[in-house]
Design a protein around this motif. Structure first.
Motif, mmCIF file in Angstrom:
data_model
loop_
_atom_site.group_PDB
_atom_site.id
_atom_site.type_symbol
_atom_site.label_atom_id
_atom_site.label_comp_id
_atom_site.label_asym_id
_atom_site.label_seq_id
_atom_site.Cartn_x
_atom_site.Cartn_y
_atom_site.Cartn_z
ATOM 1 N N LYS A 147 0.750 -1.316 0.073
ATOM 2 C CA LYS A 147 -0.185 0.108 0.055
ATOM 3 C C LYS A 147 0.793 1.299 0.077
ATOM 4 O O LYS A 147 0.395 2.040 -0.558
ATOM 5 C CB LYS A 147 -1.191 -0.133 1.271
ATOM 6 N N ASP A 148 2.014 1.199 0.489
ATOM 7 C CA ASP A 148 2.974 2.426 0.503
ATOM 8 C C ASP A 148 3.484 2.774 -0.950
ATOM 9 O O ASP A 148 3.894 3.755 -1.258
ATOM 10 C CB ASP A 148 3.980 2.334 1.358
ATOM 11 N N GLU A 149 3.460 1.593 -1.856
ATOM 12 C CA GLU A 149 3.968 1.948 -3.340
ATOM 13 C C GLU A 149 2.787 1.807 -4.318
ATOM 14 O O GLU A 149 3.060 2.505 -5.406
ATOM 15 C CB GLU A 149 4.860 0.743 -3.333
ATOM 16 N N ILE A 150 1.825 1.120 -4.001
ATOM 17 C CA ILE A 150 0.598 0.804 -5.168
ATOM 18 C C ILE A 150 -0.444 1.161 -4.509
ATOM 19 O O ILE A 150 -0.909 0.691 -3.400
ATOM 20 C CB ILE A 150 0.886 -0.549 -5.730
ATOM 21 N N LEU A 151 -1.592 1.763 -5.016
ATOM 22 C CA LEU A 151 -2.771 2.287 -4.432
ATOM 23 C C LEU A 151 -3.526 0.676 -4.563
ATOM 24 O O LEU A 151 -3.539 0.153 -5.777
ATOM 25 C CB LEU A 151 -3.569 3.156 -5.311
ATOM 26 N N VAL A 152 -4.280 0.137 -3.751
ATOM 27 C CA VAL A 152 -4.804 -1.150 -3.622
ATOM 28 C C VAL A 152 -6.324 -0.857 -3.314
ATOM 29 O O VAL A 152 -6.750 -0.119 -2.378
ATOM 30 C CB VAL A 152 -4.238 -1.977 -2.543
ATOM 31 N N GLY A 153 -7.319 -1.372 -4.316
ATOM 32 C CA GLY A 153 -8.459 -1.072 -4.444
ATOM 33 C C GLY A 153 -9.443 -2.148 -4.683
ATOM 34 O O GLY A 153 -8.827 -3.348 -4.865
ATOM 35 N N ALA A 154 -10.635 -2.287 -4.224
ATOM 36 C CA ALA A 154 -11.609 -3.381 -4.605
ATOM 37 C C ALA A 154 -12.639 -2.918 -5.733
ATOM 38 O O ALA A 154 -13.097 -1.737 -5.883
ATOM 39 C CB ALA A 154 -12.538 -3.553 -3.288
ATOM 40 N N GLY A 155 -12.760 -3.973 -6.682
ATOM 41 C CA GLY A 155 -13.894 -3.776 -7.608
ATOM 42 C C GLY A 155 -14.929 -4.617 -7.744
ATOM 43 O O GLY A 155 -14.946 -5.543 -6.791
ATOM 44 N N THR A 156 -16.065 -4.404 -8.610
ATOM 45 C CA THR A 156 -17.265 -5.003 -8.553
ATOM 46 C C THR A 156 -18.032 -4.840 -6.975
ATOM 47 O O THR A 156 -18.460 -5.970 -6.606
ATOM 48 C CB THR A 156 -17.028 -6.472 -8.789
ATOM 49 N N VAL A 157 -17.817 -3.799 -6.450
ATOM 50 C CA VAL A 157 -18.351 -3.580 -5.208
ATOM 51 C C VAL A 157 -19.850 -3.187 -5.299
ATOM 52 O O VAL A 157 -20.045 -2.212 -5.761
ATOM 53 C CB VAL A 157 -17.600 -2.516 -4.217
ATOM 54 N N LEU A 158 -20.875 -3.905 -4.555
ATOM 55 C CA LEU A 158 -22.180 -3.591 -5.106
ATOM 56 C C LEU A 158 -23.035 -3.459 -3.935
ATOM 57 O O LEU A 158 -24.142 -2.591 -4.146
ATOM 58 C CB LEU A 158 -22.809 -4.943 -5.759
ATOM 59 N N THR A 159 -22.717 -3.474 -2.557
ATOM 60 C CA THR A 159 -23.675 -3.353 -1.676
ATOM 61 C C THR A 159 -22.811 -2.642 -0.507
ATOM 62 O O THR A 159 -21.578 -2.529 -0.366
ATOM 63 C CB THR A 159 -23.999 -4.763 -0.869
ATOM 64 N N TYR A 160 -23.529 -1.916 0.394
ATOM 65 C CA TYR A 160 -22.851 -1.276 1.662
ATOM 66 C C TYR A 160 -22.144 -2.487 2.443
ATOM 67 O O TYR A 160 -20.837 -1.973 2.943
ATOM 68 C CB TYR A 160 -23.933 -0.617 2.464
ATOM 69 N N ASP A 161 -22.513 -3.618 2.634
ATOM 70 C CA ASP A 161 -21.783 -4.557 3.525
ATOM 71 C C ASP A 161 -20.564 -4.734 2.963
ATOM 72 O O ASP A 161 -19.556 -5.127 3.398
ATOM 73 C CB ASP A 161 -22.617 -5.666 3.884
ATOM 74 N N GLN A 162 -20.455 -5.045 1.342
ATOM 75 C CA GLN A 162 -19.205 -5.312 0.755
ATOM 76 C C GLN A 162 -18.545 -4.016 0.930
ATOM 77 O O GLN A 162 -17.073 -4.380 0.999
ATOM 78 C CB GLN A 162 -19.632 -5.586 -0.719
ATOM 79 N N ALA A 163 -18.743 -2.859 0.648
ATOM 80 C CA ALA A 163 -18.012 -1.895 0.750
ATOM 81 C C ALA A 163 -17.300 -1.724 2.195
ATOM 82 O O ALA A 163 -16.073 -1.631 2.271
ATOM 83 C CB ALA A 163 -18.774 -0.493 0.506
ATOM 84 N N MET A 164 -18.028 -1.866 3.348
ATOM 85 C CA MET A 164 -17.592 -2.024 4.738
ATOM 86 C C MET A 164 -16.506 -3.112 4.966
ATOM 87 O O MET A 164 -15.418 -2.777 5.456
ATOM 88 C CB MET A 164 -18.642 -2.113 5.524
ATOM 89 N N GLU A 165 -16.911 -4.238 4.370
ATOM 90 C CA GLU A 165 -15.895 -5.457 4.356
ATOM 91 C C GLU A 165 -14.545 -5.008 3.678
ATOM 92 O O GLU A 165 -13.328 -5.393 4.000
ATOM 93 C CB GLU A 165 -16.204 -6.481 3.706
ATOM 94 N N CYS A 166 -14.663 -4.303 2.554
ATOM 95 C CA CYS A 166 -13.457 -4.023 1.873
ATOM 96 C C CYS A 166 -12.547 -2.836 2.507
ATOM 97 O O CYS A 166 -11.274 -2.912 2.480
ATOM 98 C CB CYS A 166 -13.848 -3.490 0.349
ATOM 99 N N ILE A 167 -13.357 -1.930 3.023
ATOM 100 C CA ILE A 167 -12.869 -0.776 3.977
ATOM 101 C C ILE A 167 -12.118 -1.217 5.142
ATOM 102 O O ILE A 167 -10.832 -1.007 5.338
ATOM 103 C CB ILE A 167 -13.483 0.207 4.162
ATOM 104 N N GLN A 168 -12.558 -2.397 5.750
ATOM 105 C CA GLN A 168 -11.788 -2.981 6.840
ATOM 106 C C GLN A 168 -10.439 -3.759 6.471
ATOM 107 O O GLN A 168 -9.805 -3.986 7.242
ATOM 108 C CB GLN A 168 -12.878 -3.878 7.389
ATOM 109 N N ALA A 169 -10.676 -4.454 5.147
ATOM 110 C CA ALA A 169 -9.613 -5.011 4.486
ATOM 111 C C ALA A 169 -8.401 -4.169 4.229
ATOM 112 O O ALA A 169 -7.225 -4.796 4.000
ATOM 113 C CB ALA A 169 -9.864 -5.875 3.598
ATOM 114 N N GLY A 170 -8.523 -2.911 4.302
ATOM 115 C CA GLY A 170 -7.642 -1.904 3.944
ATOM 116 C C GLY A 170 -7.337 -1.391 2.486
ATOM 117 O O GLY A 170 -6.295 -0.719 2.191
ATOM 118 N N VAL A 171 -8.495 -1.275 1.869
ATOM 119 C CA VAL A 171 -8.717 -0.692 0.454
ATOM 120 C C VAL A 171 -8.312 0.916 0.508
ATOM 121 O O VAL A 171 -8.843 1.393 1.470
ATOM 122 C CB VAL A 171 -9.830 -0.907 -0.290
#
Length: 208
Positions: free
Chosen positions: A58-82
């Protein structure tokens, strides 16, 4: 926080690959002009892969999540460090607010001018126009004539041979999946071949 206007010009989209393959691509990206990777949620063990990649890169490459469709998925991704979230569809204001609360860049999907505008009104940082290759590049000039310069990302059917045409038409960002790498090189974790593909792609873009 990385603001929308400072987001990397090209994001690598990795869909359906395991952790080892994802790691080989991200490792090959380090030190190149490709500084952003999207790991899609419809990949096996996506959250675990996101956690590992974010922790290491994460200090060298921006890491993100794709195909996020719901609030719960978004929260899960945020908690994973995206550091950013993308979707192929319009995201609810609740999800956009959640991203702002956690200083995560939001990139909802849209197709029509109304969807694009509403997403920005609701607080989106960037809007992903998908599937972009179904649209003539002039579409992006036409949208921004009345609405002004917008931080738009093109995704879907974009590759090294056509991406610059869209940048020339006023698009700010691109997300590219199969248009950079040979799939077998990713599956085989062939970092040397992956680096060569990156070098070849870099010559096709006028980097801002």
């Amino acid at each position: 926080m990385i603001q929308g206007q400072n987001f990397p010009q090209v994001t690598v989209i990795l869909r359906g690959y395991n952790y080892e393959s994802v790691r080989s691509v991200v490792s090959a990206m380090v030190g190149t002009k490709l500084r952003s990777v999207e790991i899609t949620m419809n990949s096996k063990d996506a959250i675990e892969t996101i956690k590992k990649i974010a922790n290491e890169f994460k200090d060298e490459i921006l890491v993100g999540a794709g195909t996020v469709l719901t609030y719960d998925q978004a929260m899960e991704c945020i908690q994973a460090g995206v550091q950013f979230i993308l979707s192929p569809v319009v995201l609810s204001k609740d999800i956009l607010d959640l991203c702002k609360e956690h200083q995560v860049i939001s990139v909802p999907g849209a197709f029509s001018p109304s969807e694009i505008w509403k997403s920005f009104v609701d607080g989106a940082d960037i809007v992903k126009v998908f599937p972009a290759a179904r649209l003539d590049k002039k579409y992006f000039q036409d949208i921004q004539a009345p609405l002004g310069k917008l931080p738009l990302m093109i995704v879907g059917g974009i590759n090294g041979d056509n991406v610059q045409e869209y940048f020339d038409a006023g698009v700010s960002y691109a997300g590219i999946g199969s248009g950079i790498f040979n799939k077998q090189d990713i599956v085989n974790c062939d970092e040397r071949a992956l680096k060569k593909s990156i070098e070849e792609f870099e010559t096709k873009v006028k980097w801002g």
